[in-house]
Design an enzyme around this catalytic site. Structure first.
Site, short mmCIF file in Angstrom:
data_model
loop_
_atom_site.label_atom_id
_atom_site.label_comp_id
_atom_site.label_asym_id
_atom_site.label_seq_id
_atom_site.Cartn_x
_atom_site.Cartn_y
_atom_site.Cartn_z
N ASP A 1 -1.99 -4.29 -0.43
CA ASP A 1 -1.15 -5.39 0.05
C ASP A 1 0.09 -4.93 0.81
O ASP A 1 1.03 -5.69 0.99
CB ASP A 1 -0.72 -6.28 -1.12
CG ASP A 1 0.18 -5.56 -2.12
OD1 ASP A 1 0.18 -4.32 -2.12
OD2 ASP A 1 0.87 -6.24 -2.90
N GLU A 2 0.09 -3.70 1.31
CA GLU A 2 1.30 -3.18 1.95
C GLU A 2 0.96 -2.11 2.96
O GLU A 2 0.08 -1.27 2.73
CB GLU A 2 2.23 -2.59 0.88
CG GLU A 2 3.49 -1.99 1.43
CD GLU A 2 4.29 -1.27 0.36
OE1 GLU A 2 5.43 -0.88 0.65
OE2 GLU A 2 3.76 -1.09 -0.76
N ASP B 1 4.31 -6.60 4.09
CA ASP B 1 4.14 -6.73 2.64
C ASP B 1 3.55 -8.10 2.35
O ASP B 1 4.19 -9.13 2.59
CB ASP B 1 5.50 -6.57 1.96
CG ASP B 1 5.38 -6.20 0.49
OD1 ASP B 1 4.24 -6.15 -0.01
OD2 ASP B 1 6.42 -5.98 -0.15
#
Length: 488
Positions: free
Chosen positions: A146-147, A31
């Protein structure tokens, strides 16, 4: 940041011998920490340690916009993702507006640095992150920009590593990872490579399953590494509030509280027949996750059928507040659709009346478009039905997405029409209504977004549960861009 484990020749750090220790899955949840803000700091080092707000609508003369990302320093002032920019500016004025010689100007120490969204740059950095992830794991699920989840079972194991005085200290897990494992060494390698090669920090959770890995990645932010080995998952989760269990949103959390269930340990021990009565089939499933039982496999991400954004409000009937909220949400959804390179054929809103009455309205378009102004216009028009209604949450959605490399429709020749869709009502928590209408007017514009993918409909918390539509709420804006769910 601790240094990475050195790589000797072709040997990947943490790679163990095949055997019983490698039988358990090793899942990493990666993350990125406040990703957009981290990207801005990458090219503007002077922003390090400053409250940074990435968004739109903050320049003088502008009044409509939303926060895309707030750094941890900005969050300390109450600023969060998807917040209307006007509210963010009240909590954290712009540094540019500070004037030491003006007693009426804000104190510079209580101001932040506001920067515009630059998706092209963020996608460039994201591509570097993804290149590392592709190199570090053959099985990946990229949930958003973003993950991502990585199944690295074939790269490492849960075997205990040898003692080396030069090794970094154990992970940030408070208890479960008392002995350093090969899996931790490999996760540290992934984390260090991301920062070294992409220049941005990431928090990584490591566990035998997806839900525990996700909770672990949130446990020591920012720039954290938390490892939860097999046999320790239930112990790790037990003291956490139910809201931290993957798949539990605010509505479910409230239902559980009504049942006297406050922690993950309570949920794990709860009578599952009773949970099924209160929550349906998801009740027992959440209980199993809280007990550390999650057999879902890390699978590649598919394309979404819709993108949506919601915002909880203090219950209000104020028309201006509702319009400002929907305008900000519309801008955020349209921006994210463009970010993912998709067109949309339907625009809708969601209005939740207290306590849990859910209403949805939607309007169909004659063809796929990429038009932020149209999203705002249609969303506000649909909101008009609720001008005098008290609401506790609002949402905006675009659906019937088109990821094909085709030109968008020319929206000339719209003819005024009445409702052409069925409106359905249900009483109780899931009371819903939907209408499909045509609008009059003309819109155009080119779709030019990057090719980023989201997830297939259904997952909460950015992608991997089965939380019902009425419960799929943005819980905490997580660590970076608010993720998009679907209303079903």
């Amino acid at each position: 940041m601790t240094g990475g484990t050195p790589v000797a020749g072709e040997t990947l750090p943490g790679a163990g011998d095949d055997g019983d220790d490698g039988a358990d899955r090793v899942v990493c949840h990666v993350d990125m920490d406040c990703f957009y803000a981290s990207c801005e700091r990458l090219r503007r080092p002077e922003l390090a340690g400053e409250p940074v707000v990435v968004g739109m609508g903050y320049e003088p003369g502008e009044s409509i916009g939303a926060v895309a990302t707030a750094s941890y320093e900005a969050r300390a002032f109450g600023v969060d993702s998807a917040m209307p920019i006007s509210e963010a500016l009240e909590l954290l004025p712009r540094r540019a507006d500070a004037d030491p010689d003006n007693p009426d100007a804000p104190d510079p120490a209580e101001t932040g640095r506001y920067v515009p969204v630059d998706l092209d740059f963020y996608e460039e950095v994201a591509s570097e992150v993804k290149a590392v992830l592709r190199d570090c794991a053959d099985t990946r699920r990229e949930v958003s920009i973003d993950e991502a989840y990585l199944d690295v079972t074939d790269r490492t194991s849960w075997a205990v590593a040898g003692d080396d005085p030069d090794d970094p200290p154990p992970s940030g897990a408070a208890g479960p990872s008392e002995a350093r494992t090969l899996a931790e060494g490999y996760a540290r390698h992934v984390k260090d490579r991301i920062e070294r090669e992409a220049g941005v920090p990431a928090s990584v959770g490591v566990a035998p399953n997806m839900s525990a890995a996700k909770v672990a990645s949130d446990a020591d932010k920012p720039d954290g590494l938390v490892v939860v080995p097999p046999g320790s998952v239930a112990e790790f989760l037990a003291p956490l509030p139910t809201a931290d269990v993957h798949g539990v949103g605010p509505v479910t959390e409230e239902t559980l509280a009504d049942l006297g269930i406050e922690t993950a340990g309570d949920l794990a021990a709860a009578d599952r027949d009773r949970l099924a009565e209160a929550l349906g089939e998801r009740g027992p499933e959440l209980s199993r996750r809280a007990a550390g039982d999650d057999d879902r496999e890390v699978t590649p991400t598919g394309l979404p059928k819709s993108l949506s954004r919601e915002s909880a409000l203090p219950t209000t009937a104020d028309e201006a507040t509702k319009r400002e909220t929907v305008t900000a949400l519309a801008a955020d959804v349209a921006r994210r659709a463009r970010e993912r390179g998709c067109l949309y054929r339907t625009i809708g809103i969601k209005a939740v009346e207290p306590p849990f009455d859910v209403n949805t309205r939607a309007r169909s378009l004659p063809g796929p478009v990429d038009d932020p102004d149209l999203v705002e216009e249609v969303a506000l028009d649909l909101l008009g039905e609720f001008d005098e209604t008290r609401v506790r949450k609002l949402g905006v959605r675009v659906s019937k997405l088109d990821f094909a490399e085709t030109d968008q429709a020319t929206l000339g020749g719209f003819e005024a029409a009445g409702d052409d869709g069925d409106r359905e009502r249900r009483s109780g928590r899931e009371r819903r209504g939907d209408s499909e209408r045509q609008r009059s007017g003309e819109r155009g514009g080119a779709g030019d977004g990057g090719k980023l993918t989201d997830w297939v409909d259904g997952p909460p918390d950015r992608g991997d549960g089965e939380e019902p539509a009425a419960e799929r709420e943005r819980r905490d804006a997580d660590e970076g861009q608010a993720s998009l769910g679907d209303w079903g």
